[in-house]
Design a protein around this motif. Structure first.
Motif, PDB file in Angstrom:
ATOM      1  N   ALA A 161       0.826  -1.205   0.000  1.00  0.00           N
ATOM      2  CA  ALA A 161       0.000   0.000   0.000  1.00  0.00           C
ATOM      3  C   ALA A 161       0.861   1.257   0.000  1.00  0.00           C
ATOM      4  CB  ALA A 161      -0.935  -0.007   1.200  1.00  0.00           C
ATOM      5  N   GLY A 213       1.907   2.264  -3.403  1.00  0.00           N
ATOM      6  CA  GLY A 213       0.853   2.574  -4.360  1.00  0.00           C
ATOM      7  C   GLY A 213       0.371   1.399  -5.181  1.00  0.00           C
ATOM      8  N   GLN A 214       0.690   0.185  -4.752  1.00  0.00           N
ATOM      9  CA  GLN A 214       0.289  -0.992  -5.529  1.00  0.00           C
ATOM     10  C   GLN A 214      -1.139  -1.426  -5.228  1.00  0.00           C
ATOM     11  OE1 GLN A 214       3.251  -3.918  -4.524  1.00  0.00           O
ATOM     12  NE2 GLN A 214       4.942  -2.720  -5.344  1.00  0.00           N
ATOM     13  N   ILE A 215      -1.587  -1.216  -3.987  1.00  0.00           N
ATOM     14  CA  ILE A 215      -2.911  -1.657  -3.575  1.00  0.00           C
ATOM     15  C   ILE A 215      -3.548  -0.580  -2.700  1.00  0.00           C
ATOM     16  CG2 ILE A 215      -2.366  -4.115  -3.694  1.00  0.00           C
ATOM     17  CD1 ILE A 215      -2.007  -4.092  -0.655  1.00  0.00           C
ATOM     18  N   SER A 216      -4.866  -0.687  -2.523  1.00  0.00           N
ATOM     19  CA  SER A 216      -5.597   0.205  -1.628  1.00  0.00           C
ATOM     20  C   SER A 216      -6.682  -0.606  -0.943  1.00  0.00           C
ATOM     21  CB  SER A 216      -6.202   1.386  -2.389  1.00  0.00           C
ATOM     22  OG  SER A 216      -7.091   0.921  -3.390  1.00  0.00           O
ATOM     23  N   SER A 217      -7.285  -0.043   0.075  1.00  0.00           N
ATOM     24  CA  SER A 217      -8.273  -0.786   0.839  1.00  0.00           C
ATOM     25  C   SER A 217      -9.516   0.055   1.087  1.00  0.00           C
ATOM     26  CB  SER A 217      -7.691  -1.241   2.182  1.00  0.00           C
ATOM     27  OG  SER A 217      -7.423  -0.112   3.003  1.00  0.00           O
ATOM     28  N   HIS A 218     -10.606  -0.636   1.417  1.00  0.00           N
ATOM     29  CA  HIS A 218     -11.805   0.018   1.917  1.00  0.00           C
ATOM     30  C   HIS A 218     -12.296  -0.772   3.119  1.00  0.00           C
ATOM     31  CE1 HIS A 218     -13.493  -3.077  -0.801  1.00  0.00           C
ATOM     32  NE2 HIS A 218     -14.538  -3.063   0.005  1.00  0.00           N
ATOM     33  N   TRP A 220      -8.822  -5.455   0.504  1.00  0.00           N
ATOM     34  CA  TRP A 220      -7.780  -4.877  -0.337  1.00  0.00           C
ATOM     35  C   TRP A 220      -7.994  -5.212  -1.802  1.00  0.00           C
ATOM     36  CZ3 TRP A 220      -3.966  -1.898   1.974  1.00  0.00           C
ATOM     37  CH2 TRP A 220      -3.939  -1.936   3.363  1.00  0.00           C
ATOM     38  N   LYS A 221      -7.546  -4.300  -2.668  1.00  0.00           N
ATOM     39  CA  LYS A 221      -7.624  -4.510  -4.115  1.00  0.00           C
ATOM     40  C   LYS A 221      -6.486  -3.746  -4.783  1.00  0.00           C
ATOM     41  CE  LYS A 221     -10.745  -0.597  -4.822  1.00  0.00           C
ATOM     42  NZ  LYS A 221     -12.063  -0.157  -5.344  1.00  0.00           N
ATOM     43  N   PRO A 222      -6.147  -4.078  -6.024  1.00  0.00           N
ATOM     44  CA  PRO A 222      -5.098  -3.318  -6.721  1.00  0.00           C
ATOM     45  C   PRO A 222      -5.478  -1.853  -6.872  1.00  0.00           C
ATOM     46  CG  PRO A 222      -5.520  -5.400  -7.834  1.00  0.00           C
ATOM     47  CD  PRO A 222      -6.597  -5.242  -6.801  1.00  0.00           C
ATOM     48  N   HIS A 223      -4.491  -1.002  -6.738  1.00  0.00           N
ATOM     49  CA  HIS A 223      -4.729   0.436  -6.916  1.00  0.00           C
ATOM     50  C   HIS A 223      -4.660   0.781  -8.398  1.00  0.00           C
ATOM     51  CE1 HIS A 223      -4.888   4.628  -5.779  1.00  0.00           C
ATOM     52  NE2 HIS A 223      -3.859   4.887  -6.579  1.00  0.00           N
ATOM     53  N   ARG A 224      -5.753   1.281  -8.921  1.00  0.00           N
ATOM     54  CA  ARG A 224      -5.821   1.597 -10.356  1.00  0.00           C
ATOM     55  C   ARG A 224      -5.627   3.097 -10.572  1.00  0.00           C
ATOM     56  NH1 ARG A 224      -4.901  -3.431 -12.128  1.00  0.00           N
ATOM     57  NH2 ARG A 224      -6.572  -4.893 -11.576  1.00  0.00           N
TER      58      ARG A 224
END
Length: 257
Positions: free
Chosen positions: A236, A239-244, A253-257
């Motif tokens: 995170a 900048g590779q992934i982000s979360s909600h 978590w999911k990939p950061h687009r």
């Protein structure tokens, strides 16, 4: 004067330290970061942020309770230590027949240290560099523990080392190959996590179930969750992934687009 130097605060390394100090009258030496962390642990019943980690990781309540119970036997080891010498890293310690250089290698714990003998070209690696397994790198709030660990691995690459004496397993040679293999393992783990998240958002607990093919005991599931959280933190911050946040408070978590 006898000296007892603790490479880090984990129970399998400090469990008999008080008895040894009592019997020998040795002076105690530790890194300041682990001294401070042990003081914090000694004042509370378990990790002060354990419940938060379980919630963020999405661990079901029943399993989290079982994990906490499994760890309870470690708590007697978490007593405050009051060393006569507090290390920062970079010190040179005089020993019979030579010296030991203190190398601060945070990652496995905040205050882990290795000891290097330039006369013998030997490294006492504690749990920092192991040949057959990789040390657990656990998540700590507001810290990028995996980044610290990888940086600490790189610190040892320039050293001329003929022999490594680890705390687990047998002694070995070619420390650079082991270090590079360990770093590659963590990059591959990050890659495997990214592939899973690219298919669907997941919590740390769900990632553990997917990455470990066998069913883990509550004791080992704890270490797996904390290690995955450390990898998610690392990814995170780059900048590779982000979360909600899910309704139950877990982070998906999911990939950061």
């Amino acid at each position: 004067m006898r000296t007892l130097l603790l490479t880090h605060y984990h129970p399998d390394h400090i469990g008999l330290s008080w008895k040894i100090l009592e019997l020998t009258g040795a002076r105690l030496v530790m890194h300041r970061a682990d001294v401070a962390y042990l003081e914090e642990l000694a004042q509370v019943d378990g990790l002060p942020w354990y419940a938060d980690a379980m919630r963020i990781g999405g661990v079901p309540a029943e399993l989290a309770a079982g994990m906490e119970t499994a760890l309870r036997s470690n708590r007697p080891a978490f007593r405050g230590h009051h060393p006569q010498q507090v290390l920062e890293g970079g010190e040179t310690l005089a020993i019979r027949g030579g010296t030991l250089e203190v190398v601060w290698t945070p990652g496995h714990t905040p205050g882990h240290v290795c000891l290097y003998s330039p006369e013998l070209r030997t490294l006492i690696s504690g749990d920092h560099v192991l040949q057959k397994i990789t040390p657990n790198i656990a998540w700590h709030p507001q810290h990028d523990m995996l980044a610290k660990y990888l940086t600490s691995l790189d610190l040892l690459l320039p050293y001329e080392i003929d022999l490594v004496i680890p705390s687990h397993g047998t002694r070995f040679e070619d420390h650079r190959a082991v270090i590079r293999g360990t770093a590659q393992h963590h990059q591959e783990r990050c890659g495997a996590i990214f592939e899973l998240l690219d298919a669907a958002p997941m919590t740390a607990h769900e990632l553990v179930l997917s990455l470990w093919r066998r069913t883990l005991s509550p004791f080992h599931h704890n270490f797996a969750v904390f290690e995955i959280l450390a990898h998610l933190e690392y990814m995170a911050r780059r900048g590779q992934i982000s979360s909600h946040v899910l309704p139950n408070g877990a982070s998906a978590w999911k990939p950061h687009r």
